[in-house]
Motif scaffolding. Sequence first.
Motif, PDB file in Angstrom:
ATOM      1  N   UNK A 170       0.733  -1.203  -0.032  1.00 48.08           N
ATOM      2  CA  UNK A 170       0.008   0.101   0.033  1.00 48.08           C
ATOM      3  C   UNK A 170       0.803   1.274   0.035  1.00 48.08           C
ATOM      4  N   UNK A 171       0.535   2.290  -0.852  1.00 43.46           N
ATOM      5  CA  UNK A 171       1.258   3.406  -1.173  1.00 43.46           C
ATOM      6  C   UNK A 171       2.687   3.388  -1.915  1.00 43.46           C
ATOM      7  N   UNK A 172       2.892   2.243  -2.392  1.00 39.81           N
ATOM      8  CA  UNK A 172       3.929   1.807  -3.185  1.00 39.81           C
ATOM      9  C   UNK A 172       3.905   2.460  -4.672  1.00 39.81           C
ATOM     10  N   UNK A 173       4.792   2.324  -5.444  1.00 41.37           N
ATOM     11  CA  UNK A 173       4.668   2.569  -6.840  1.00 41.37           C
ATOM     12  C   UNK A 173       3.698   1.734  -7.452  1.00 41.37           C
ATOM     13  N   UNK A 174       2.816   2.506  -8.343  1.00 45.03           N
ATOM     14  CA  UNK A 174       1.583   1.942  -8.756  1.00 45.03           C
ATOM     15  C   UNK A 174       1.824   1.277 -10.445  1.00 45.03           C
ATOM     16  N   UNK A 175       2.584   0.370 -10.533  1.00 48.64           N
ATOM     17  CA  UNK A 175       2.699  -0.328 -11.642  1.00 48.64           C
ATOM     18  C   UNK A 175       1.156  -0.620 -12.749  1.00 48.64           C
ATOM     19  N   UNK A 176       0.373  -0.623 -11.986  1.00 49.84           N
ATOM     20  CA  UNK A 176      -1.172  -0.642 -12.897  1.00 49.84           C
ATOM     21  C   UNK A 176      -1.292   0.743 -13.554  1.00 49.84           C
ATOM     22  N   UNK A 489       4.796   9.688   1.346  1.00 51.31           N
ATOM     23  CA  UNK A 489       4.412  10.207  -0.022  1.00 51.31           C
ATOM     24  C   UNK A 489       4.676  11.787   0.216  1.00 51.31           C
ATOM     25  N   UNK A 490       4.443  12.349   1.163  1.00 48.63           N
ATOM     26  CA  UNK A 490       4.605  13.839   1.104  1.00 48.63           C
ATOM     27  C   UNK A 490       6.070  14.264   1.052  1.00 48.63           C
ATOM     28  N   UNK A 491       7.042  13.471   1.338  1.00 52.18           N
ATOM     29  CA  UNK A 491       8.284  13.910   1.514  1.00 52.18           C
ATOM     30  C   UNK A 491       8.914  14.642   0.116  1.00 52.18           C
ATOM     31  N   UNK A 492       8.918  13.877  -1.067  1.00 55.42           N
ATOM     32  CA  UNK A 492       9.377  14.176  -1.922  1.00 55.42           C
ATOM     33  C   UNK A 492       8.852  15.316  -2.917  1.00 55.42           C
ATOM     34  N   UNK A 493       7.501  15.531  -2.791  1.00 54.28           N
ATOM     35  CA  UNK A 493       7.015  16.935  -2.982  1.00 54.28           C
ATOM     36  C   UNK A 493       7.470  18.096  -2.203  1.00 54.28           C
ATOM     37  N   UNK A 494       7.664  17.971  -0.811  1.00 51.05           N
ATOM     38  CA  UNK A 494       8.162  18.998   0.050  1.00 51.05           C
ATOM     39  C   UNK A 494       9.536  19.219  -0.325  1.00 51.05           C
ATOM     40  N   UNK A 495      10.370  18.116  -0.392  1.00 49.09           N
ATOM     41  CA  UNK A 495      11.579  18.514  -0.739  1.00 49.09           C
ATOM     42  C   UNK A 495      11.773  19.411  -1.912  1.00 49.09           C
ATOM     43  N   UNK A 520      10.294  17.825   5.342  1.00 50.12           N
ATOM     44  CA  UNK A 520      10.303  16.607   4.666  1.00 50.12           C
ATOM     45  C   UNK A 520      11.402  15.807   5.440  1.00 50.12           C
ATOM     46  N   UNK A 521      12.608  16.344   5.592  1.00 51.56           N
ATOM     47  CA  UNK A 521      13.542  15.414   6.332  1.00 51.56           C
ATOM     48  C   UNK A 521      12.972  14.986   7.669  1.00 51.56           C
ATOM     49  N   UNK A 522      12.407  15.544   8.250  1.00 49.76           N
ATOM     50  CA  UNK A 522      11.836  15.051   9.616  1.00 49.76           C
ATOM     51  C   UNK A 522      10.923  14.055   9.379  1.00 49.76           C
ATOM     52  N   UNK A 523       9.890  14.080   8.221  1.00 45.06           N
ATOM     53  CA  UNK A 523       8.976  13.106   8.023  1.00 45.06           C
ATOM     54  C   UNK A 523       9.870  11.727   7.810  1.00 45.06           C
ATOM     55  N   UNK A 524      10.598  12.068   6.955  1.00 41.21           N
ATOM     56  CA  UNK A 524      11.568  10.875   6.313  1.00 41.21           C
ATOM     57  C   UNK A 524      12.189  10.007   7.615  1.00 41.21           C
ATOM     58  N   UNK A 525      12.885  10.937   8.414  1.00 45.28           N
ATOM     59  CA  UNK A 525      13.672  10.428   9.584  1.00 45.28           C
ATOM     60  C   UNK A 525      12.615   9.626  10.621  1.00 45.28           C
ATOM     61  N   UNK A 526      11.265   9.943  10.386  1.00 47.65           N
ATOM     62  CA  UNK A 526      10.301   9.262  11.227  1.00 47.65           C
ATOM     63  C   UNK A 526       9.550   8.243  10.585  1.00 47.65           C
ATOM     64  N   UNK A 527       9.822   7.850   9.188  1.00 48.23           N
ATOM     65  CA  UNK A 527       9.108   6.918   8.426  1.00 48.23           C
ATOM     66  C   UNK A 527       9.021   5.685   9.095  1.00 48.23           C
ATOM     67  N   UNK A 528       7.876   5.084   9.255  1.00 46.08           N
ATOM     68  CA  UNK A 528       7.582   3.935   9.802  1.00 46.08           C
ATOM     69  C   UNK A 528       7.338   2.809   8.658  1.00 46.08           C
ATOM     70  N   UNK A 529       7.768   1.527   8.963  1.00 46.09           N
ATOM     71  CA  UNK A 529       7.861   0.508   7.977  1.00 46.09           C
ATOM     72  C   UNK A 529       6.700  -0.327   8.508  1.00 46.09           C
ATOM     73  N   UNK A 530       5.763  -1.162   7.608  1.00 46.80           N
ATOM     74  CA  UNK A 530       4.992  -2.030   8.081  1.00 46.80           C
ATOM     75  C   UNK A 530       5.513  -3.185   8.853  1.00 46.80           C
TER      76      UNK A 530
END
Length: 718
Positions: A170-176, A489-495, A520-530
């Motif tokens: 969920x939220x990954x690159x959409x190949x479809x 998802x918000x990190x790259x647009x913010x950067x 963006x850096x703060x959000x990335x540093x706090x990214x939580x994986x499933x």
Amino acid sequence: MTWLRSPIPGQHGALFPWAPVFLAMGIGLYISLRQEPPVALLWVSGGAGLAGLVLARRVGATLGPLMTALALVTLGMALAGARAHRVAGPVLDYRYYGPIEGRVVAIDRSYSDALRLTLDRVVLFDTAPDRTPLRVRVSLHGDQRWLDPEPGMTVILTGHLSAPNGPAEPGGFDFRRHAWFQRIGAVGYTRTPVLMIEPAGRGVVLARLRTRLADRIKARLPGETGGFAAAILTGDRSAVGRETLSALRDSNLAHLLAISGLHMGLLAGTVFGALRLALLSVPALGLRVPAKKIAALGALAAAGGYLALSGANVATVRAFVMVAVILGAVLVDRRALSLRAVALAATILLVITPEALFGSGFQMSFAATTALVVVFGLMRGKLRGWPAPLRWGATLVLSSAVAGAATAPVAMAQFNRIAEYGLLANLASVPLMGALVMPSGVAALALMPFGGEALPLWVMGRGLDWILWVAESVSALPGAVGHVPAPPGAVLPLLAFGALVLCLWQGRARIAGLAPSLVAVWLWAGAERPVLLVSGDGALVGVMTEAGRALSRESGAGFVAGIWLENDGDGADQAEGFARWPGASGKSWAVLERGTLRLRHLRGKTGLERLGRCAAGEIVVTDREADVSGGCLLLSAKELAATGAVAWYPDGAGLRAVTTGEISGQRLWTPKLDQENPARSWDIRETPLGFAAKQEGRQARSGGLRSLNMRRHALENR
């Protein structure tokens, strides 16, 4: 409105570079919607955007730019929607096995390094034309040695087809979605021989010419060198092996393989310089004609020919537009390299192919170009007086460092890796590409009709041998590749927005661009994986452990396994992930037991035979349709077909489930949900977290799972 009147007028003459930024916002808005907007709304958005652009010129210097920005956002949304509807075609809604007939339009290699054909004019057995995809992509396995495919050839084969897969998580690159914009309605494979039923016709002359040129190049330069040369001269990458691709990526030299702005610029620059020198070398001619403009026209024609010859894919079109804008500036006596020229190229590309915004090539190309224009604008005149060799060396180091710094965040976000020695590899390779490889390649293409390509191709091959040696040597260095987890998802647009404010805004207020970048850096540093991942077809399960993500199988589903590990920022391969699995496993089943958690993954008919009854507090995942008695949580192929991949994240004292269906919503490129069997989401509650996953130097709360109380929540029909 007093607060608006002070900054806007100070930007007089510097606002045009913001045009593609707001256009991109509208495109991003359309793609991010969870529900497909009505076509009427898209028409209204387009009309409102055009009207806003006209009216903005009449409302003054303060409100005009604001109205223009809003108009561009609405226009971007309309353009993206129009493009999505224009490329619409049938998507296969069932698993197909049988004869497949079609015309070859593209040849490349799959993730598993198998030769892959893209076919149009598709015919499927017992499938009505209005349900037949416009294009299908088929990977060729088995013995295909008697097949020599070329574009335009009509072939027939027996193979498996299904709809393009959704995101691996969920939220990954959409190949479809990616396949939708390429008009690919089905993907699959064959293990039987592919047969030609009709040779290439007249409708694909350029494609056939490209294939024959590539074959001629590879005949002169065998092995990986020839494959590399064919890739950068004709766009045919089918002869480049997976190990070479990996070495180029790990050394940050993969951009030399794709026909991009660098190649198009080098080719146009070589032709421009050669033509101008030739005209000026004859004084009687050079003093009477505008040599610079004639050279620009010749370079533009050469770039157009290169575009047609290389297949005109998105990356090459992007490169051609950028070069055409620069040469056009020369023809009208304007400064060739400027932010306005870069913005114009970006705007043209977004209007033609709005979906290009989400490609790493578009993002990295314009990030590097914008940064280089800004930095060298600030450096103008600063190196004057330096000795020529020193000035040339400083320019080379600075350009490589600036381009590398500008593209590094994009590469990290898109590919979850950092090429630690990328600057070193580029300094050792890019000058040779410009000074030797591309000029020799241009000469080879020019002399090929006369049979004189041997010498320039030999020279080109020696340069490419050096680049391949650099890639292999650098990628083999200890610590050559660093890994980072996937950002929210918000990190790259913010950067990107923060960097654009720093680059495009005039005056001291540009420092405000640091704010979104820091967020963006703060959000990335706090990214939580499933904590727990289940693939959309039930073929793979991944559980976070102290050692990293454990995978339920050692082979098969390798594409999904690779993406999960990459997104974790984990450099392990699938076999290493499987070695982390803490429970028992077999060829068709795997069991994980941790505390009171019991998870069973059953594959195929053999695995399903082990199902039996299941107890409350147990999770059962199977890639087959199944019914089960007992109080367990069952994720079967039928339920996963409705939800897509499922991920569980820590949520207080339990785990919160997120499905691909929730994130993707109902769009043109997503399958329609079965109204009688709506997609479901599952939360796991009353589960104190116990597992620990170390990510980027910090302890991430994960898995655990004692005392399970599982509840199913039916989602609203979407």
